[in-house]
Design a protein around this motif. Structure first.
Motif, PDB file in Angstrom:
ATOM      1  N   ARG A   1     -10.030   4.399  -7.611  1.00  0.00           N
ATOM      2  CA  ARG A   1     -10.528   3.028  -7.418  1.00  0.00           C
ATOM      3  C   ARG A   1      -9.484   2.166  -6.716  1.00  0.00           C
ATOM      4  NH1 ARG A   1     -12.688   3.309 -12.882  1.00  0.00           N
ATOM      5  NH2 ARG A   1     -11.004   1.943 -13.541  1.00  0.00           N
ATOM      6  N   ALA A   2      -8.218   2.313  -7.109  1.00  0.00           N
ATOM      7  CA  ALA A   2      -7.151   1.518  -6.495  1.00  0.00           C
ATOM      8  C   ALA A   2      -6.967   1.887  -5.025  1.00  0.00           C
ATOM      9  CB  ALA A   2      -5.840   1.715  -7.257  1.00  0.00           C
ATOM     10  N   VAL A   3      -6.997   3.174  -4.716  1.00  0.00           N
ATOM     11  CA  VAL A   3      -6.843   3.625  -3.327  1.00  0.00           C
ATOM     12  C   VAL A   3      -8.031   3.153  -2.494  1.00  0.00           C
ATOM     13  CG1 VAL A   3      -6.750   5.672  -1.835  1.00  0.00           C
ATOM     14  CG2 VAL A   3      -5.342   5.572  -3.902  1.00  0.00           C
ATOM     15  N   LEU A   4      -9.236   3.301  -3.030  1.00  0.00           N
ATOM     16  CA  LEU A   4     -10.437   2.869  -2.308  1.00  0.00           C
ATOM     17  C   LEU A   4     -10.387   1.370  -2.011  1.00  0.00           C
ATOM     18  CD1 LEU A   4     -13.247   3.507  -1.152  1.00  0.00           C
ATOM     19  CD2 LEU A   4     -14.169   3.136  -3.458  1.00  0.00           C
TER      20      LEU A   4
ATOM     21  N   MET B   1       0.828  -1.204   0.000  1.00  0.00           N
ATOM     22  CA  MET B   1       0.000   0.000   0.000  1.00  0.00           C
ATOM     23  C   MET B   1       0.867   1.262   0.000  1.00  0.00           C
ATOM     24  SD  MET B   1      -2.648   1.373   2.930  1.00  0.00           S
ATOM     25  CE  MET B   1      -4.089   0.419   2.519  1.00  0.00           C
ATOM     26  N   ILE B   2       1.857   1.298   0.859  1.00  0.00           N
ATOM     27  CA  ILE B   2       2.729   2.466   0.970  1.00  0.00           C
ATOM     28  C   ILE B   2       3.458   2.713  -0.354  1.00  0.00           C
ATOM     29  CG2 ILE B   2       4.825   3.323   2.109  1.00  0.00           C
ATOM     30  CD1 ILE B   2       3.727   1.779   4.665  1.00  0.00           C
TER      31      ILE B   2
ATOM     32  N   ARG C   1      -1.645  12.122   2.688  1.00  0.00           N
ATOM     33  CA  ARG C   1      -2.064  11.955   4.090  1.00  0.00           C
ATOM     34  C   ARG C   1      -2.341  10.496   4.420  1.00  0.00           C
ATOM     35  NH1 ARG C   1      -6.622  13.516   4.834  1.00  0.00           N
ATOM     36  NH2 ARG C   1      -7.281  14.398   2.861  1.00  0.00           N
ATOM     37  N   HIS C   2      -2.978   9.784   3.497  1.00  0.00           N
ATOM     38  CA  HIS C   2      -3.288   8.377   3.720  1.00  0.00           C
ATOM     39  C   HIS C   2      -2.008   7.544   3.766  1.00  0.00           C
ATOM     40  CE1 HIS C   2      -7.731   8.706   2.214  1.00  0.00           C
ATOM     41  NE2 HIS C   2      -7.395   9.650   3.076  1.00  0.00           N
ATOM     42  N   ARG C   3      -1.039   7.901   2.935  1.00  0.00           N
ATOM     43  CA  ARG C   3       0.244   7.187   2.937  1.00  0.00           C
ATOM     44  C   ARG C   3       0.973   7.423   4.258  1.00  0.00           C
ATOM     45  NH1 ARG C   3       5.694   7.988   1.266  1.00  0.00           N
ATOM     46  NH2 ARG C   3       6.583   6.037   0.506  1.00  0.00           N
ATOM     47  N   GLN C   4       0.933   8.642   4.761  1.00  0.00           N
ATOM     48  CA  GLN C   4       1.575   8.942   6.048  1.00  0.00           C
ATOM     49  C   GLN C   4       0.930   8.140   7.180  1.00  0.00           C
ATOM     50  OE1 GLN C   4       1.158  13.208   6.164  1.00  0.00           O
ATOM     51  NE2 GLN C   4       3.140  13.560   5.189  1.00  0.00           N
ATOM     52  N   ALA C   5      -0.382   8.016   7.162  1.00  0.00           N
ATOM     53  CA  ALA C   5      -1.073   7.224   8.188  1.00  0.00           C
ATOM     54  C   ALA C   5      -0.685   5.755   8.069  1.00  0.00           C
ATOM     55  CB  ALA C   5      -2.593   7.387   8.055  1.00  0.00           C
ATOM     56  N   ALA C   6      -0.593   5.247   6.847  1.00  0.00           N
ATOM     57  CA  ALA C   6      -0.182   3.848   6.644  1.00  0.00           C
ATOM     58  C   ALA C   6       1.240   3.635   7.151  1.00  0.00           C
ATOM     59  CB  ALA C   6      -0.293   3.474   5.164  1.00  0.00           C
ATOM     60  N   LEU C   7       2.111   4.599   6.917  1.00  0.00           N
ATOM     61  CA  LEU C   7       3.494   4.512   7.422  1.00  0.00           C
ATOM     62  C   LEU C   7       3.531   4.475   8.947  1.00  0.00           C
ATOM     63  CD1 LEU C   7       5.461   6.877   5.026  1.00  0.00           C
ATOM     64  CD2 LEU C   7       6.115   4.541   5.632  1.00  0.00           C
ATOM     65  N   ARG C   8       2.694   5.297   9.589  1.00  0.00           N
ATOM     66  CA  ARG C   8       2.638   5.289  11.060  1.00  0.00           C
ATOM     67  C   ARG C   8       2.197   3.931  11.583  1.00  0.00           C
ATOM     68  NH1 ARG C   8       0.551  10.291  10.270  1.00  0.00           N
ATOM     69  NH2 ARG C   8      -1.586   9.596  10.588  1.00  0.00           N
ATOM     70  N   HIS C   9       1.131   3.381  10.981  1.00  0.00           N
ATOM     71  CA  HIS C   9       0.640   2.070  11.408  1.00  0.00           C
ATOM     72  C   HIS C   9       1.714   0.999  11.179  1.00  0.00           C
ATOM     73  CE1 HIS C   9      -3.397   3.283  12.420  1.00  0.00           C
ATOM     74  NE2 HIS C   9      -3.509   3.905  11.261  1.00  0.00           N
ATOM     75  N   TYR C  10       2.360   1.063  10.038  1.00  0.00           N
ATOM     76  CA  TYR C  10       3.423   0.106   9.718  1.00  0.00           C
ATOM     77  C   TYR C  10       4.555   0.203  10.752  1.00  0.00           C
ATOM     78  CZ  TYR C  10       7.450  -1.911   7.327  1.00  0.00           C
ATOM     79  OH  TYR C  10       8.572  -2.648   7.028  1.00  0.00           O
TER      80      TYR C  10
END
Length: 181
Positions: free
Chosen positions: A108-111, A21-22, A43-52
């Motif tokens: 569509r891919a992000v969703l 995803m990242i 912003r969504h990528r940054q949140a995914a990085l934090r979770h990762y």
């Protein structure tokens, strides 16, 4: 505190998904044409990085993160959603793929990434005994859920994601058949 077999396997799968995803979101951000879409993906990528990073840190030393339940305050009003079909564009695979994606493909891919991430994180959390891992996975699932809704709102506003409706009172009749006990 060692991980159980299910925890180790589930966390491995979630981390693999998060890496994908990242990496993909970085490419989508570069290729998106709309600045609002670029910002949302960033912003969504940054949140995914934090979770990762939180999950990796905790899986290394069992003390890196003590997760709190994530609270989101931004809830859309049902009145802001456009219901009904208005001549939706046909959707089909691209006959001759190019290196450049267009914004609707990216959306569509992000969703779908967020929807799958939410499902996979919930499923993984159900297999974990460690309460911190469970909470981190649920936080990631909630984050993916809200991010998916943000993408939906963006797409709906631009007519890319239309919400079909039922005729007349069909939904109301169906749902009102259930009575309180």
């Amino acid at each position: 505190m060692p991980f159980g077999a299910h925890e180790a396997l589930e966390v491995h799968e979630v981390l693999n998904e998060k890496v994908c995803m990242i990496d993909h979101f970085a490419q989508y951000e570069q290729q998106a044409g709309d600045p609002a879409l670029k910002d949302m993906i960033r912003r969504h990528r940054q949140a995914a990085l934090r979770h990762y990073n939180d999950l990796v840190s905790y899986s290394h030393d069992y003390a890196g993160v003590v997760p709190n339940e994530v609270q989101f305050s931004q809830v859309a009003s049902p009145n802001s959603i456009h219901y009904g079909l208005r001549n939706p564009n046909p959707v089909a695979p691209v006959a001759a793929p190019t290196a450049q994606l267009y914004d609707e493909q990216i959306c569509r891919a992000v969703l779908l990434s967020h929807k799958n991430s939410a499902k996979n994180n919930v499923a993984a959390s159900l297999e974990c005994a460690d309460p911190y891992i469970r909470q981190m996975l649920m936080n990631a699932a909630n984050s993916a859920n809200y991010h998916a809704y943000e993408v939906f709102e963006y797409m709906n506003r631009l007519g890319m994601y239309q919400v079909p409706t039922m005729q007349g009172h069909t939904a109301k009749t169906m749902l009102h058949s259930y009575q309180q006990y």
